[in-house]
Write a protein that holds these residues in place. Structure first.
Motif, PDB file in Angstrom:
ATOM      1  N   GLN C  37       4.702  -3.173  13.762  1.00 35.14           N
ATOM      2  CA  GLN C  37       3.735  -3.894  12.926  1.00 35.14           C
ATOM      3  C   GLN C  37       2.466  -4.105  13.749  1.00 35.14           C
ATOM      4  N   ASP C  81      -5.900   2.797   3.367  1.00 30.26           N
ATOM      5  CA  ASP C  81      -6.247   1.603   2.575  1.00 30.26           C
ATOM      6  C   ASP C  81      -6.652   2.022   1.162  1.00 30.26           C
ATOM      7  N   GLU C 154      -1.710  -1.522   5.340  1.00 28.63           N
ATOM      8  CA  GLU C 154      -1.509  -2.647   4.407  1.00 28.63           C
ATOM      9  C   GLU C 154      -0.637  -2.214   3.212  1.00 28.63           C
ATOM     10  N   PHE C 156       1.731  -3.699   1.811  1.00 30.07           N
ATOM     11  CA  PHE C 156       2.141  -4.772   0.891  1.00 30.07           C
ATOM     12  C   PHE C 156       0.951  -5.350   0.128  1.00 30.07           C
ATOM     13  N   ALA C 157      -0.253  -4.838   0.396  1.00 30.38           N
ATOM     14  CA  ALA C 157      -1.422  -5.428  -0.277  1.00 30.38           C
ATOM     15  C   ALA C 157      -1.279  -5.259  -1.785  1.00 30.38           C
ATOM     16  N   TYR C 183       2.771   0.332  10.732  1.00 32.77           N
ATOM     17  CA  TYR C 183       2.033  -0.191   9.568  1.00 32.77           C
ATOM     18  C   TYR C 183       1.234  -1.416   9.955  1.00 32.77           C
ATOM     19  N   THR C 184       0.183  -1.650   9.201  1.00 30.36           N
ATOM     20  CA  THR C 184      -0.621  -2.861   9.448  1.00 30.36           C
ATOM     21  C   THR C 184      -0.325  -3.831   8.307  1.00 30.36           C
ATOM     22  N   SER C 185      -0.033  -5.067   8.649  1.00 29.56           N
ATOM     23  CA  SER C 185       0.170  -6.110   7.627  1.00 29.56           C
ATOM     24  C   SER C 185       0.443  -7.408   8.364  1.00 29.56           C
ATOM     25  N   HIS C 186       0.233  -8.529   7.669  1.00 28.73           N
ATOM     26  CA  HIS C 186       0.608  -9.797   8.300  1.00 28.73           C
ATOM     27  C   HIS C 186       2.073 -10.126   7.977  1.00 28.73           C
ATOM     28  N   HIS C 187       2.733  -9.204   7.264  1.00 30.96           N
ATOM     29  CA  HIS C 187       4.113  -9.455   6.798  1.00 30.96           C
ATOM     30  C   HIS C 187       5.069  -8.689   7.699  1.00 30.96           C
TER      31      HIS C 187
END
Lengths: 250, 222, 200, 68
Positions: C37, C81, C154, C156-157, C183-187
């Motif tokens: 992540q 994105d 992102e 999950f955006a 992956y990039t995400s805050h989740h």
């Protein structure tokens, strides 16, 4: 010879080395350029005999032909720099394109203006759709295209590579334009109206022409080198060698 | 697995659902051509002399304007990114893209050209040469214009810039293309000029897509 | 993790964009079976890093090596994105095109779209779908190809809770099956996800 | 020197106007390029010096909360 060339190619490829080595050359090349150009023009203007047909108006040739050939050479050099920028991704090549384009376009404009002015006393009209003048007009547009594209893209690396690709495509086009315009010119008004070919010129006219040509090339080289060095400083401004370079130089 | 066929199929499907993209260049082509007799003088001898040149310039402008948006929606939707990330030589999908675009914009101009030739009192014998010159010429215009379009894709409004980049590159095609009909009107043999146009077409189709691919890579940040 | 399952080696990556230093001295060694992540504040260069790894952005310093056979893009699934699909076309048409580009001619998009939660919307042009549905359409590719490495920006955006769960399990399954997910995400996906911090 | 006098040199047998206009315009264009070149060189150097001075100022005495 080959590895000597490769050594220089790699050394000049590094912006820092390019900056230092050209810094040493410039103090010598500038006076050489001014002297050669001055000598060529003064000789052509004041000492060369007039043309038996055109009288003194042909003296414009001493600025028209050198400017035209330097503009063409400049565009070809930009094409080569473009190829290097695209294939070997060399930052210096992109910088060279940015350094060559403005003065190259100016030289094309000079060739056009002097050609038009020369046409007035010789054929009575300001603009003559002569093959070489028309090709030079298209070369000017090609230059303006490269400059416009470079200014339209903000990211310097992307602008450099885009201009590089356009320059490569442009160089191929310059050759095709030259022949298509000549074919078009012979199609419509025959080749009676032709700018004097410099090869048939007597030596006392040809020598000053060649000297002023050399003068123009040297002047072109100086302007390109100075512009390139400024661009190197700007592109490498985060590097500490630039900071050191500028801090001790007042 | 070259990506040519699927891209061509996708391009035709895209082109057909965006019908405006096909019709606009045609209307533009028609309108520009009809302006000249209004602006000049509808006298047949004059029209006959300027006819080929006018039709060719109008076709050239129509093709160039239709190219301005060629890659923009692909760029904005991220489809261009997917093309660059796919394990495929870019030459084929780009060639398919250009062929699809030409079929939808260049070919209709060729089909329409005899009608416009008639507007300019061109004799019937010359109309097929006009159409053939456009048939050979418009693909070159599409490919060369696509190089400019690829370079201006990342920029907001490429319009004028595209013209500045591409029009100088169009000069040889215009000279030989319009020259064909001019020469045959004057009674000369034009096979040599068709050969030249064919050579330019071969050069454009073989090298053009490589330049377009390089342009697309540069515009998307390479 | 033994060395022969090492898929990605990045050493001392540095990237400068529009006169700003995005990241510097970034090193990453990723192995099969891992799920990374990438986190960091906005503008830290997360998207740029993904584009560098996918080979889309090449103006960076440092070394980057993919230990994958042949053209590394054959093993790569990149979802950026942007949807990567033309809005005028339907998910089916877009997926058929993308499959053909990746040589997955026999992959059937219908079940993949169903697993992504787009049952019944398969042939509706993307323009008429919601943002979440558009996202699901591009994420349907997670059920389509057998690419080993997934690079997702992102994922999950704009996806609802149920969607997040299905995607989460899919990512975990892929990593467990020996794939690599970046992956990039805050989740965070599961407990043993590895975090890569970007930013000052 | 081909011409008898300096005035004759300027006159150049009724072609003087064209020759000197051509040279004048060309000289003007070249000089504009030279001026732009020098201006750009100074501008780049000044901007880099200003930037490095600004960074030094920030490093020596950071004025925001860290120092309090």
């Amino acid at each position: 010879m080959w590895n000597w060339l490769k050594k220089w190619y790699h050394k000049l490829g590094s912006p820092r080395y390019f900056y230092e080595i050209t810094g040493a050359w410039l103090p010598w090349v500038w006076p050489l350029a001014v002297l050669t150009l001055g000598a060529g023009l003064v000789w052509g203007l004041a000492f060369a005999p007039p043309d038996y047909q055109q009288g003194n108006s042909y003296r414009i040739i001493f600025i028209h032909v050198p400017a035209a050939s330097a503009a063409l050479l400049g565009y070809v050099a930009m094409g080569v720099a473009g190829l290097v920028a695209l294939v070997w991704r060399m930052k210096m090549a992109e910088i060279m394109i940015k350094a060559i384009a403005p003065f190259g376009a100016t030289l094309a404009a000079i060739a056009l203006i002097t050609g038009a002015i020369w046409g007035k006393p010789t054929w009575g009209t300001w603009w003559v759709w002569d093959a070489r003048l028309t090709s030079m007009l298209i070369l000017l547009f090609l230059y303006l295209g490269v400059i416009a594209l470079q200014n339209a893209i903000t990211d310097p690396r992307q602008a450099g590579r885009a201009a590089g690709l356009l320059a490569v495509v442009g160089v191929i086009n310059v050759v095709i334009v030259k022949y298509s315009v000549q074919w078009w010119n012979s199609l419509h008004q025959g080749s009676t109206i032709r700018m004097t070919e410099e090869s048939t010129m007597p030596p006392e006219m040809l020598t000053p022409l060649l000297i002023s040509m050399a003068g123009f090339y040297l002047l072109f080289a100086c302007i390109v080198l100075v512009n390139a060095r400024s661009e190197v400083l700007w592109r490498e401004r985060r590097a500490n060698w630039v900071r050191r370079e500028l801090s001790n130089v007042l | 697995m070259t990506g040519f066929a699927p891209t061509l199929a996708r391009e035709l499907r895209l082109g057909l659902c965006a019908r405006a993209e096909i019709i606009n260049p045609l209307f533009f082509f028609l309108m520009v051509v009809t302006l000249f007799p209004l602006g000049l003088d509808p006298e047949p001898d004059l029209l006959r002399r300027i006819g080929p040149g006018v039709v060719w310039v109008a076709a050239l402008l129509a093709v160039m304007l239709s190219l301005d948006q060629l890659f923009r929606r692909d760029y904005e939707s991220g489809a261009l990114e997917q093309l660059l990330v796919a394990p495929v030589a870019l030459y084929f999908p780009v060639l398919a893209r250009l062929l699809g675009h030409w079929l939808l914009t260049g070919l209709p101009l060729v089909v329409l050209s005899p009608v416009l030739g008639g507007l300019f009192a061109l004799p019937a014998a010359v109309l097929d040469e006009l159409a053939l010159s456009l048939l050979l010429g418009t693909p070159i215009l599409t490919v060369v214009g696509a190089i400019g379009a690829a370079l201006t894709t990342g920029l907001g409004r490429g319009g004028m810039l595209l013209a500045l980049l591409v029009l100088p590159l169009y000069v040889p095609v215009l000279i030989f293309g319009a020259g064909v009909v001019g020469r045959s009107l004057a009674g000369y043999d034009v096979d040599a000029v068709f050969a030249l146009l064919g050579a330019l077409l071969a050069l454009a189709v073989s090298l053009g897509p490589l330049a377009v691919a390089a342009g697309l890579r540069i515009s998307s940040g390479d | 993790m033994s060395s022969e399952t090492c898929l990605l080696q990045a050493h001392n990556l540095a990237c400068e964009r529009d006169d700003r230093q995005l990241f510097r001295g970034l090193s990453l060694t990723a192995h099969a079976g891992e799920c990374w992540q990438i986190v960091g504040p906005n503008g830290a260069g997360k998207t740029t890093l993904l584009r560098v790894l996918a080979g889309l952005f090449t103006h960076y310093d440092g070394e980057l090596h993919w230990h994958l056979s042949g053209d590394f893009r054959e093993h790569l699934l990149f979802i950026g994105d942007r949807p990567g699909m033309r809005a005028e076309l339907t998910p089916l048409e877009n997926l058929n095109w993308l499959n053909a580009l990746h040589g997955l001619d026999d992959a059937d998009p219908w079940p993949a779209l169903a697993s992504a939660g787009l049952r019944g919307f398969e042939d509706v042009p993307l323009t008429q779908l919601s943002a979440g549905q558009k996202r699901r359409a591009s994420l349907a590719r997670l059920w389509l190809g057998e690419q080993k490495v997934w690079i997702l920006d992102e994922p999950f955006a704009a996806v609802d809770a149920a969607g997040v769960a299905t995607i989460e399990t899919r990512l975990a399954d892929h990593a467990a099956a020996g794939g690599l997910v970046l992956y990039t995400s805050h989740h965070a996906v599961g407990s043993e996800v590895r975090r890569l911090e970007l930013g000052p | 020197m081909y011409f008898e006098s300096f005035a004759d040199f300027l006159e150049m047998g009724r072609h003087g106007f064209y020759v000197w206009t051509a040279y004048g315009v060309s000289l003007a264009l070249i000089v504009t390029n030279l001026v732009a070149m020098v201006h750009r060189r100074r501008q780049v150097r000044a901007e880099i010096r200003r930037a490095s001075r600004r960074e030094e100022a920030v490093e020596n005495h950071p004025r925001n909360e860290q120092s309090s």
